[in-house]
Design a protein around this motif. Sequence first.
Motif, mmCIF file in Angstrom:
data_model
loop_
_atom_site.group_PDB
_atom_site.id
_atom_site.type_symbol
_atom_site.label_atom_id
_atom_site.label_comp_id
_atom_site.label_asym_id
_atom_site.label_seq_id
_atom_site.Cartn_x
_atom_site.Cartn_y
_atom_site.Cartn_z
ATOM 1 N N TYR A 1 45.948 -13.798 46.175
ATOM 2 C CA TYR A 1 46.376 -12.779 45.210
ATOM 3 C C TYR A 1 47.807 -13.065 44.775
ATOM 4 O O TYR A 1 48.653 -13.436 45.589
ATOM 5 N N TRP A 2 48.074 -12.879 43.496
ATOM 6 C CA TRP A 2 49.425 -12.993 42.965
ATOM 7 C C TRP A 2 49.622 -11.880 41.935
ATOM 8 O O TRP A 2 48.657 -11.190 41.574
ATOM 9 N N ASP A 3 50.829 -11.665 41.507
ATOM 10 C CA ASP A 3 51.093 -10.606 40.530
ATOM 11 C C ASP A 3 50.276 -10.848 39.273
ATOM 12 O O ASP A 3 50.440 -11.866 38.594
ATOM 13 N N GLY A 4 49.353 -9.936 39.013
ATOM 14 C CA GLY A 4 48.567 -10.028 37.787
ATOM 15 C C GLY A 4 47.311 -10.854 37.895
ATOM 16 O O GLY A 4 46.655 -11.103 36.877
ATOM 17 N N GLY A 5 46.953 -11.337 39.092
ATOM 18 C CA GLY A 5 45.744 -12.145 39.183
ATOM 19 C C GLY A 5 45.320 -12.455 40.601
ATOM 20 O O GLY A 5 45.993 -12.114 41.573
ATOM 21 N N GLU A 6 44.181 -13.121 40.720
ATOM 22 C CA GLU A 6 43.620 -13.507 42.013
ATOM 23 C C GLU A 6 42.650 -14.658 41.798
ATOM 24 O O GLU A 6 42.205 -14.915 40.666
ATOM 25 N N GLY A 7 42.304 -15.353 42.868
ATOM 26 C CA GLY A 7 41.343 -16.438 42.751
ATOM 27 C C GLY A 7 40.984 -17.038 44.092
ATOM 28 O O GLY A 7 41.771 -16.966 45.049
ATOM 29 N N GLU A 8 39.786 -17.587 44.171
ATOM 30 C CA GLU A 8 39.366 -18.325 45.364
ATOM 31 C C GLU A 8 39.891 -19.755 45.251
ATOM 32 O O GLU A 8 39.831 -20.367 44.184
ATOM 33 N N ARG A 9 40.382 -20.277 46.366
ATOM 34 C CA ARG A 9 40.975 -21.611 46.379
ATOM 35 C C ARG A 9 40.523 -22.380 47.615
ATOM 36 O O ARG A 9 40.330 -21.790 48.690
ATOM 37 N N ILE A 10 40.371 -23.687 47.454
ATOM 38 C CA ILE A 10 40.159 -24.572 48.600
ATOM 39 C C ILE A 10 41.530 -24.988 49.112
ATOM 40 O O ILE A 10 42.388 -25.394 48.317
ATOM 41 N N PRO A 11 41.801 -24.872 50.411
ATOM 42 C CA PRO A 11 43.130 -25.213 50.935
ATOM 43 C C PRO A 11 43.585 -26.602 50.503
ATOM 44 O O PRO A 11 42.787 -27.546 50.438
ATOM 45 N N ALA A 12 44.871 -26.720 50.198
ATOM 46 C CA ALA A 12 45.411 -27.966 49.653
ATOM 47 C C ALA A 12 45.255 -29.127 50.625
ATOM 48 O O ALA A 12 45.086 -30.277 50.202
ATOM 49 N N TYR A 13 45.328 -28.860 51.911
ATOM 50 C CA TYR A 13 45.275 -29.928 52.908
ATOM 51 C C TYR A 13 43.911 -30.023 53.587
ATOM 52 O O TYR A 13 43.797 -30.633 54.646
ATOM 53 N N THR A 14 42.890 -29.439 52.988
ATOM 54 C CA THR A 14 41.582 -29.493 53.631
ATOM 55 C C THR A 14 41.125 -30.939 53.814
ATOM 56 O O THR A 14 41.316 -31.781 52.931
ATOM 57 N N LYS A 15 40.509 -31.216 54.949
ATOM 58 C CA LYS A 15 40.079 -32.581 55.266
ATOM 59 C C LYS A 15 38.605 -32.812 54.970
ATOM 60 O O LYS A 15 38.090 -33.913 55.179
ATOM 61 N N ARG A 16 37.946 -31.768 54.498
ATOM 62 C CA ARG A 16 36.560 -31.935 54.065
ATOM 63 C C ARG A 16 36.198 -30.811 53.096
ATOM 64 O O ARG A 16 36.500 -29.643 53.330
ATOM 65 N N ALA A 17 35.562 -31.204 51.995
ATOM 66 C CA ALA A 17 35.039 -30.248 51.023
ATOM 67 C C ALA A 17 33.618 -30.655 50.690
ATOM 68 O O ALA A 17 33.333 -31.851 50.539
ATOM 69 N N VAL A 18 32.719 -29.683 50.610
ATOM 70 C CA VAL A 18 31.310 -29.978 50.328
ATOM 71 C C VAL A 18 30.830 -29.115 49.172
ATOM 72 O O VAL A 18 31.340 -28.017 48.939
ATOM 73 N N GLN A 19 29.816 -29.623 48.481
ATOM 74 C CA GLN A 19 29.294 -28.952 47.299
ATOM 75 C C GLN A 19 27.934 -28.332 47.598
ATOM 76 O O GLN A 19 27.076 -28.957 48.212
ATOM 77 N N ASP A 20 27.756 -27.101 47.158
ATOM 78 C CA ASP A 20 26.445 -26.449 47.167
ATOM 79 C C ASP A 20 25.731 -26.892 45.900
ATOM 80 O O ASP A 20 26.129 -26.520 44.793
ATOM 81 N N PHE A 21 24.697 -27.703 46.038
ATOM 82 C CA PHE A 21 24.069 -28.303 44.862
ATOM 83 C C PHE A 21 23.193 -27.310 44.098
ATOM 84 O O PHE A 21 22.713 -27.620 43.015
ATOM 85 N N ASN A 22 22.998 -26.119 44.659
ATOM 86 C CA ASN A 22 22.298 -25.071 43.909
ATOM 87 C C ASN A 22 23.242 -24.374 42.942
ATOM 88 O O ASN A 22 22.865 -24.007 41.826
ATOM 89 N N THR A 23 24.486 -24.183 43.382
ATOM 90 C CA THR A 23 25.467 -23.494 42.547
ATOM 91 C C THR A 23 26.533 -24.429 41.984
ATOM 92 O O THR A 23 27.293 -24.047 41.097
ATOM 93 N N ASN A 24 26.596 -25.679 42.520
ATOM 94 C CA ASN A 24 27.624 -26.678 42.173
ATOM 95 C C ASN A 24 29.021 -26.275 42.622
ATOM 96 O O ASN A 24 30.004 -26.900 42.223
ATOM 97 N N ILE A 25 29.127 -25.244 43.451
ATOM 98 C CA ILE A 25 30.426 -24.765 43.915
ATOM 99 C C ILE A 25 30.837 -25.519 45.177
ATOM 100 O O ILE A 25 30.024 -25.739 46.087
ATOM 101 N N PHE A 26 32.117 -25.917 45.229
ATOM 102 C CA PHE A 26 32.665 -26.587 46.399
ATOM 103 C C PHE A 26 33.315 -25.560 47.333
ATOM 104 O O PHE A 26 33.873 -24.556 46.877
ATOM 105 N N SER A 27 33.249 -25.854 48.625
ATOM 106 C CA SER A 27 33.955 -25.081 49.645
ATOM 107 C C SER A 27 34.576 -26.042 50.638
ATOM 108 O O SER A 27 34.105 -27.178 50.807
#
Length: 635
Positions: free
Chosen positions: A127-153
């Motif tokens: 959260y920040w002044d005037g907005g919000e958003g989901e984010r993947i941590p900058a230093y994450t050592k693994r990110a994977v994609q849900d191929f049904n939604t194409n969303i990464f986590s």
Amino acid sequence: MMKTPNKTYKSKTAALLDDPYLQNYRTSIERRKELIDYKKKKYAGSGNLADFANGHHYYGLHKTASGNWKFREWAPNARKIFLIGDFSDWKELPEFELRRISKRGDWEIELGDEKIQHEMLYKLKVYWDGGEGERIPAYTKRAVQDFNTNIFSAQVWEPEKPYVFKHSRPEAEEPLIYEAHTGMAGEAEEVSSFIHFADDIIPYIAGCGYNTIQLMAVMEHPYYGSFGYHVSNYFAVSSRFGTPEDFKYLVDKAHSFGLRLVMDIVHSHSVKNEQEGLARFDGTIYQYFHEGEKGNHWLWDSFCFDYSKPEVVHFLLSNCKYWLEEYNIDGFRFDGITSMLYSHHGLGKDFTSYDDYFQGDTDEDAFCYLALANELTHQINPKAVTIAEDVSGMPGLCCPAAQGGCGFDFRMAMGVTDCWFKLLDIPDESWDITYLTRELLNKRAEEKTISYVESHDQALVGGKTAIFTLIDKEMYFNMHTGSENLIIDRGIALHKIMRIATVFTGDSGYLNFMGNEFGHPEWIDFPREGNGWSYKYARRQWSLKDNQNLRYRHLLNFDNEAVKLAGREQIYKFDPCLLHFDNQDKVFAVKRGELVLFVNLHPEKSYEGYGIECLPGKYEIAISSDKKFSGASKG
């Protein structure tokens, strides 16, 4: 090519300011040197850069000595941050809220061991002044994609039995580089894997005589068709190819064959995706990137890092250290550094004067970052290799920082491939041998370069490989061994000549892109809406080289002979010497160590008894592009 017993060892590398034309820019060069020293002291203090570049040990998700989990993130503009994921049923629960621990914007949370488990998915809700958003941590050592939604986590990666490297890094050699891409390394119309590359492609590369693999698209990128250049997660291997343990296996497999592995590292820009990448991470563009037009690369549709910010330099240097230590790799090919070095990114710019390298368009913060990245890389691994991809020809890239240089080991000789493809666009009888030999042999005295006929760039959709430029549609109908076709014969002959001439005249190394050694047909086109999401052109048709009825195997055999000869004779330890060139005859000759290269590019004349002055002695043919391979009726 003929062999003679005489050798001439390579001369010592010159200093940057030995170039008399640079004396007028001594003040600028000295200023760069002072700026590098200043920034190094600013970041490392009385210690060294390796002690400074430890962001990956501090930020991100880590197990503590007590067995708990600790997570930290840098987000100076954030007002509130939650960890959300499988462990919280993706809800913003009070027990998963981070607390701000510093004025500079560090956030932290510590959780019990039972809360977090291997392979759980998670993100940040910022959260920040005037907005919000989901984010993947900058230093994450693994990110994977849900191929049904194409969303990464982000994904927790803490295996019970982490991979243990079995093989040490190979010793440094003059690089004979095989440029490759994991995903398109299979023949099936699909994304190939790290395991397939390790088990099937690495033995083949070693058998071809190459000693270095340059691997593209290692870092996570949300769009496959970006060729790995729109990076989102800098500390994560691309999950579409496999797990971190799979990539470690690949690196170890390369080392078991005596091959060094250099990865493409993309610190020149970053993807604009907000949910997957660094863009607007804490609600601001300027956290990692320049604001306004300076931070926008309009051609690449990406954001440009602000190398003046200590936090950004900390992030990028830590990234270098992470790949060297965590994955045991042997160095980096820094992509797109022309874009880094100039505010105009090199777009629409002709570099015709030394003024172009030392005037106001140069980003000296970026230059300093690259110098520090080189120093750090060699500090961590003295045997590591760093390669600069720069189209501008900036002097000093391969000079030590102590001379006001950038400290790269090599730069790509991009003028060589430009020369070959310009010649392919004009009739054979119009080829300028003076221009060709100048481009093949020209280099700055103080720098080492790596030559190539073509890389992946020439094979991308919209362009053509050398073989396809030479043969075009005839490739579909007349590549069988019994063909009687002058276009095919000419194309195969020139394909061989271009390669042996480039291998032999290269200053300090040679590069080939995967499949071009046997004249892989057509272009590279990744799945996209415009081609119906097809993998037809995002693969390598290895079976072509094995088909005894096709002539691709003749090109492969010749490439193998040329590369193995270069390695066996250690040709890059010797300076090349131009013995002869004649524009009218279309002939040139170059001596190197015990070898003499004779090239005839005349479209009509074959010479006998052509006189070229060489040292007296007995000569024998070491390799010939006219030689028949594997029962071929023609070369």
